[in-house]
Scaffold this motif. Structure first.
Motif, PDB file in Angstrom:
ATOM      1  N   GLU A   1      -6.427  -7.175  -2.232  1.00 37.51           N
ATOM      2  CA  GLU A   1      -5.110  -6.582  -2.522  1.00 37.51           C
ATOM      3  C   GLU A   1      -5.041  -6.095  -3.962  1.00 37.51           C
ATOM      4  O   GLU A   1      -4.462  -5.058  -4.256  1.00 37.51           O
ATOM      5  CB  GLU A   1      -3.995  -7.598  -2.273  1.00 37.51           C
ATOM      6  CG  GLU A   1      -3.736  -7.902  -0.814  1.00 37.51           C
ATOM      7  CD  GLU A   1      -3.354  -6.678  -0.010  1.00 37.51           C
ATOM      8  OE1 GLU A   1      -2.889  -5.693  -0.588  1.00 37.51           O
ATOM      9  OE2 GLU A   1      -3.560  -6.706   1.207  1.00 37.51           O
TER      10      GLU A   1
ATOM     11  N   HIS B   1       2.529  -7.112   4.311  1.00 40.41           N
ATOM     12  CA  HIS B   1       1.150  -6.680   4.559  1.00 40.41           C
ATOM     13  C   HIS B   1       0.724  -7.000   5.982  1.00 40.41           C
ATOM     14  O   HIS B   1       1.349  -7.811   6.675  1.00 40.41           O
ATOM     15  CB  HIS B   1       0.196  -7.359   3.569  1.00 40.41           C
ATOM     16  CG  HIS B   1       0.358  -6.834   2.190  1.00 40.41           C
ATOM     17  ND1 HIS B   1      -0.455  -5.859   1.662  1.00 40.41           N
ATOM     18  CD2 HIS B   1       1.289  -7.112   1.237  1.00 40.41           C
ATOM     19  CE1 HIS B   1      -0.041  -5.569   0.439  1.00 40.41           C
ATOM     20  NE2 HIS B   1       1.016  -6.315   0.155  1.00 40.41           N
TER      21      HIS B   1
ATOM     22  N   ASP C   1      -3.239  -7.199   6.881  1.00 38.05           N
ATOM     23  CA  ASP C   1      -4.602  -6.875   6.465  1.00 38.05           C
ATOM     24  C   ASP C   1      -5.632  -7.135   7.562  1.00 38.05           C
ATOM     25  O   ASP C   1      -5.285  -7.508   8.669  1.00 38.05           O
ATOM     26  CB  ASP C   1      -4.927  -7.658   5.192  1.00 38.05           C
ATOM     27  CG  ASP C   1      -4.328  -6.968   3.990  1.00 38.05           C
ATOM     28  OD1 ASP C   1      -4.965  -6.028   3.503  1.00 38.05           O
ATOM     29  OD2 ASP C   1      -3.217  -7.324   3.580  1.00 38.05           O
TER      30      ASP C   1
ATOM     31  N   GLU D   1      -2.495   0.382   7.617  1.00 35.39           N
ATOM     32  CA  GLU D   1      -1.596  -0.712   7.218  1.00 35.39           C
ATOM     33  C   GLU D   1      -0.350  -0.177   6.505  1.00 35.39           C
ATOM     34  O   GLU D   1       0.753  -0.670   6.718  1.00 35.39           O
ATOM     35  CB  GLU D   1      -2.357  -1.675   6.294  1.00 35.39           C
ATOM     36  CG  GLU D   1      -1.549  -2.883   5.864  1.00 35.39           C
ATOM     37  CD  GLU D   1      -2.299  -3.754   4.845  1.00 35.39           C
ATOM     38  OE1 GLU D   1      -3.463  -3.432   4.538  1.00 35.39           O
ATOM     39  OE2 GLU D   1      -1.706  -4.731   4.362  1.00 35.39           O
TER      40      GLU D   1
ATOM     41  N   HIS E   1       0.832  -1.209   0.000  1.00 35.25           N
ATOM     42  CA  HIS E   1       0.000   0.000   0.000  1.00 35.25           C
ATOM     43  C   HIS E   1       0.869   1.264   0.000  1.00 35.25           C
ATOM     44  O   HIS E   1       2.059   1.182  -0.260  1.00 35.25           O
ATOM     45  CB  HIS E   1      -0.995  -0.024   1.158  1.00 35.25           C
ATOM     46  CG  HIS E   1      -1.747  -1.332   1.211  1.00 35.25           C
ATOM     47  ND1 HIS E   1      -2.845  -1.576   0.422  1.00 35.25           N
ATOM     48  CD2 HIS E   1      -1.511  -2.483   1.893  1.00 35.25           C
ATOM     49  CE1 HIS E   1      -3.270  -2.819   0.649  1.00 35.25           C
ATOM     50  NE2 HIS E   1      -2.474  -3.396   1.532  1.00 35.25           N
TER      51      HIS E   1
HETATM   52 ZN   LIG Z   1      -2.435  -5.282   2.447  1.00 34.15          ZN
END
Ligand SMILES: [Zn+2]
Length: 406
Positions: free
Chosen positions: A289, A256, A258, A202, A186
């Motif tokens: 994603e 990540h 999430d 995140e 991200h």
């Molecule tokens: Zn993610």
């Protein structure tokens, strides 16, 4: 009324924007401009007509574009600091999702996702009495035909994510250095998931961890790690892969943290690429994603074209075997040290893992939907331990591939 006015000038501004951003991004020595400050915002209206206002200290140049599937209005701005609380632009009326953030060092973007076809009947900057400026956007519902016409009539070439042209090709002299691309998931306009307790984004957690991991990897002799992004910038999924390939990465690790709707699920997971997902959870996660480019106002790309090339196919299969070997190494190093979910090595069609020639894994460090995981993700000692374990796994993987003449 305003529509005729809108079409001419915005088309020109849009073209200008492209030219200017193209010129600026080619010079690495160019200093980042001071961002404009958007210090307040508000939204009002209903599902027939919705007004969005942003208050700026200085007059912002802007351009408007429309994208279909889902129907979106994209507002491109110069580098902008969005300094207002998120609830001031909570989605309402015609818009079910509103995102804004950095795109590159010279640009920012707002993406307004509409509940039905819309058009802006007014989009202009107005001077305030106190010396500041308002950016006023008035949206009205319209027909699908008119929306399709708006999408078609604009002269906008930036609909699909550009492959990074700003990354200089490294020279070929990488010798025996083992290069690792560390990809903080991200960034910029795509904040990723939000932590359930602290509301941390995140993108902040992945960048912090990516920097830590890069440092530890770089301490290994014969290893050079680099970040695909080192600040709060948006990168499209294909740009991430392109940067790794241009820097001749031997490994790609995407990071990540999430969220899941099942809040009790916690622990780390390692993903590798597969067109057939290993399970429903993996499939859903990859689908979310893969929305990253769409969040930033790009049109979704339907996977890379299939190349009927037996050599490429062989390369893919070999890469896949290495990706799985790396994932196994990471899972083994975590076992007994770090909480893992059931079946911690899973597979799904993540776009960011699609480099045909770079073994790639996506590491879900934990789930921000679980308060216990969130606590760990925010904890320096835990992060350092995880980074050590991943570093160890990379080192073992490298030793094995060197032994095999890789
Ligand atoms: Zn993610």
């Amino acid at each position: 009324m305003g529509l005729e006015w809108l079409r001419g000038p915005t088309a020109r501004i849009g073209l200008c924007f492209l030219l200017v951003s193209g010129l600026l991004s080619s010079g690495p020595a160019h200093a980042a401009p001071q961002p404009l400050l958007a210090f307040a915002a508000r939204i009002a209206g209903d599902s027939a007509r919705t007004r969005i206002v942003l208050d700026f200290e200085e007059k912002p140049e802007f351009s408007i574009h429309y994208i279909a599937g889902p129907d979106r209005v994209v507002v491109d701005l110069p580098a902008t600091a969005f300094g207002f609380p998120a609830d001031q632009l909570a989605p309402r009326g015609l818009f079910k999702d509103i995102r804004y953030g950095t795109m590159g060092e010279d640009s920012a973007r707002m993406v307004l996702t509409a509940i039905k076809p819309v058009k802006l009947v007014l989009a202009e900057t107005q001077a305030n009495e106190n010396g500041g400026y308002r950016l006023v956007l008035d949206a009205e519902m319209t027909t699908s035909e008119e929306f399709a016409g708006l999408v078609k009539s604009q002269s906008w070439a930036a609909e699909t994510p550009a492959v990074a042209q700003t990354v200089p090709l490294e020279d070929g002299s990488k010798d025996n250095v083992f290069v690792v691309a560390v990809d903080a998931g991200h960034g910029g306009i795509d904040a990723g998931a939000t932590a359930s307790v602290s509301k941390t984004a995140e993108k902040v957690i992945t960048l912090g961890f990516a920097k830590l991991l890069m440092g530890k990897l770089n301490a290994l002799p014969g290893v050079r790690a680099f970040l695909t992004r080192d600040d709060d910038t948006f990168l499209s999924l294909s740009e991430r892969v392109a940067i790794a390939r241009q820097k001749h990465a031997d490994l790609f690790i995407s990071l990540h943290a999430d969220t899941l709707s099942q809040k009790d699920i916690r622990g780390a997971t390692v993903y590798t690429l597969s067109d057939k997902a290993s399970d429903r959870m993996a499939e859903n996660l990859a689908a979310r994603e893969n929305l990253s480019d769409e969040t930033a106002g790009f049109t979704m790309q339907s996977g890379p074209p299939e190349v009927a090339d037996i050599l490429l196919d062989l390369a893919r299969r070999e890469t896949q075997a290495f990706s799985i070997a790396l994932a196994d190494n990471v899972v083994k190093s975590f076992e007994g040290q770090v909480g893992l979910i059931n079946n911690p090595h899973r597979q799904a069609g993540f776009q960011v893992l699609r480099a045909p020639d770079i073994p790639s894994v996506l590491l879900e460090l934990g789930f921000l939907s679980n308060p216990e995981d969130e606590k760990l993700l925010m904890d320096d000692a835990w992060r350092s331990k995880i980074a050590d374990l991943v570093t160890g796994a990379v080192d073992r993987y490298r030793a094995r591939s060197l032994a095999n003449g890789g």
